[in-house]
Scaffold this active site. Sequence first.
Site, PDB file in Angstrom:
ATOM      1  N   CYS B  83      32.543  46.351  32.500  1.00 31.19           N
ATOM      2  CA  CYS B  83      33.653  47.096  31.887  1.00 31.19           C
ATOM      3  C   CYS B  83      33.368  47.473  30.439  1.00 31.19           C
ATOM      4  CB  CYS B  83      34.940  46.296  31.976  1.00 31.19           C
ATOM      5  SG  CYS B  83      35.156  45.506  33.567  1.00 31.19           S
ATOM      6  N   CYS B 207      48.058  43.851  35.672  1.00 26.72           N
ATOM      7  CA  CYS B 207      46.699  44.350  35.927  1.00 26.72           C
ATOM      8  C   CYS B 207      46.508  45.779  35.448  1.00 26.72           C
ATOM      9  CB  CYS B 207      46.407  44.353  37.421  1.00 26.72           C
ATOM     10  SG  CYS B 207      46.552  42.765  38.230  1.00 26.72           S
ATOM     11  N   SER B 208      45.282  46.075  35.023  1.00 27.45           N
ATOM     12  CA  SER B 208      44.896  47.469  34.845  1.00 27.45           C
ATOM     13  C   SER B 208      44.716  48.050  36.249  1.00 27.45           C
ATOM     14  CB  SER B 208      43.594  47.563  34.055  1.00 27.45           C
ATOM     15  OG  SER B 208      42.567  46.862  34.727  1.00 27.45           O
ATOM     16  N   LYS B 333      45.549  48.630  30.495  1.00 27.48           N
ATOM     17  CA  LYS B 333      46.691  48.342  31.369  1.00 27.48           C
ATOM     18  C   LYS B 333      47.390  49.611  31.848  1.00 27.48           C
ATOM     19  CE  LYS B 333      49.944  46.843  33.661  1.00 27.48           C
ATOM     20  NZ  LYS B 333      49.845  48.083  34.373  1.00 27.48           N
ATOM     21  N   HIS B 337      41.799  52.239  33.430  1.00 26.96           N
ATOM     22  CA  HIS B 337      40.515  51.604  33.143  1.00 26.96           C
ATOM     23  C   HIS B 337      39.428  52.134  34.068  1.00 26.96           C
ATOM     24  CE1 HIS B 337      37.527  48.749  32.119  1.00 26.96           C
ATOM     25  NE2 HIS B 337      37.895  47.752  32.869  1.00 26.96           N
TER      26      HIS B 337
END
Lengths: 178, 396
Positions: B83, B207-208, B333, B337
């Site tokens: 990421c 969560c994203s 978020k 992402h």
Amino acid sequence: MAQSREQIEQMVNQWLKYVEELMKNEGLPIVPEEKTGDPLWVDVREMRLKYLIPVKRIKKFFDGLREGKIYATRCPVKGIYYFPPQADCPACMDENLEWVEVKGEGEILTFTKINVKPLSFIHYPDYIVAIARMSEGFNILCWLSTDKPDEVKPGMKVRLVVKRREPEGFFSYYLEPA
Amino acid sequence: MVNAAIVGVGHTKFGRATDKQLQELAWEAIKEALQDAGITQRDVQFVAVGNTGRWSSDPLPAVVISEYSDLCPAGSIRVEAACASGSAAVRAAYQTVASGQADIALAVGVEKMSESTNLQVVEMIGRAGNFFWEFEQFGLTFPGYYAMYATAYLHRYGAKEEDLAAIAVKNHYYADLNPHAHFHKRITIDDVMKSRYVAWPLKLFDCSPQTDGAAAVVIASEKIARKLTDTPVWIRTQAVATGTSNLSKRSNFLSLDSAVKAAEEAYKRAGVERDKAYKYFDVAEVHDCFTIAEILAYEDLGFVERGQGYALAREGETYKGGRIPVNLDGGLKAKGHPIGATGVSMAAELTKQLRQQNPPERQADIKRGWAIAHNIGGTGHYAYITIYTLDKPPTG
Ligand SMILES: CC(C)(COP(=O)(O)OP(=O)(O)OC[C@H]1O[C@@H](n2cnc3c(N)ncnc32)[C@H](O)[C@@H]1OP(=O)(O)O)[C@@H](O)C(=O)NCCC(=O)NCCS
Ligand SMILES: [Zn+2]
């Protein structure tokens, strides 16, 4: 959400049949996207992937599992434990590690319960994954099996056991309330 | 070392781009960045692409994008730092310029996650830890890895799931003000608390999401940057660190060691005092792939003392006008992402913040002219900390 592998496979096969029909009739594997209607080309190729992972140098670990034992490796010079077991000691630049049976007593450091599961785990009921600090000082990460999931918390005493993972039937290690 | 600055930025809408291929999406960001910098493809001497891939069909994204965008024959590389791949792309472009090997380099981040189904993507991300000892046998997911940090944190400090929710509420609020964001929906603590569990104690709104998107930044040497713009955004320093692949090899789950280490190094180089760090920056972008991650970031960056991060968002201290505004673009978020794009998106956002080009409701007050990006790959596997400044670095 909680679908069985069979159900998912059935859905996928049904869908692939639909694409196949479409390709025959229309001459192109192009379908509208569910939400937006955007045209999508459905990959005609499919790749099935299963890795072949060498375990020769840590084979004793797997032999141990079959006998109900869990092994770590330890550096005879510096006393460092390795779990998961490994064959090389990078601290000494040596490969003289010895196999030691894990005592199996530990304490939960942290845990989670997996509700949204990866595709290849979809056939299991929601499972708890925990990390425990073992009495020898190293940590072990694996599933925690318990009848009382609500009582699991950091600090809880646990022991390590060998069981078969069903429905596949391979030997694995689990934490359980002590 | 030559000083290097961002002189152009481009950013696509984040969301589900079922109408565009990877290279089409990347080109949209590249085109905007080149135009923003006032240059053409012929001026670009090096291209770094951050892309994690596997869910999308092309295995060599750097060349596919270079061809489509008419960037050949400039040298290129595709980088992977999970990421943080976007920050790794910024690093490759920045280092190429800083070492004097190019005057102008392009960093591109792009991800097309919607080319695979959701649960396949959950599987592919879940494999990104230690494959054999975490995934193969125990089926960890990314929400699961961070959930273990959340469990330990909540237990240790007596924080509540509502405290995690406060992060989601803030980031959804700012995403609603950002046209590029994945979600345009303000939410309440109650909405978060009512959402279903994904990996206990993390819920859907902690969560994203899985996102498609691209971002690009043009990085130029001091000599060129001065000619292209009056407001170059300098890369003051970038520090990186690596954490263990297997979470069981870590001693505690209250902090990401790699982030602490990288921040320490970046602060040392830039002369930032850790315990007053928030005073040095007008705005921060931190890696909130899950709500708990933003709280850990506050503490790992020294914005607040250990064990107190969970109160910051709730008390409004990380909103615009607070102690330090964090993720005024909606964060991972709620902005979304797209894995490999995120680090470049952070660079683009901070450039716009420092240039004061954002709409007033989400524009930080720029006083000192410093901003910080905290981009984490995996669960603290890779840590990339980058400091951007309006004033030119002293060396060079
Ligand atoms: C959390 C997650 C598993 C949810 O996926 P899912 O259970 O398959 O949910 P779906 O995609 O079916 O979405 C259902 C609804 O929730 C919404 N939704 C999905 N993810 C969301 C999120 N993270 N936050 C808020 N809403 C979300 C969708 O837009 C959809 O809304 P709609 O029905 O109005 O269109 C998925 O978003 C995910 O994998 N996130 C983590 C990504 C990740 O790990 N990134 C790397 C981090 S380092
Ligand atoms: Zn040794």
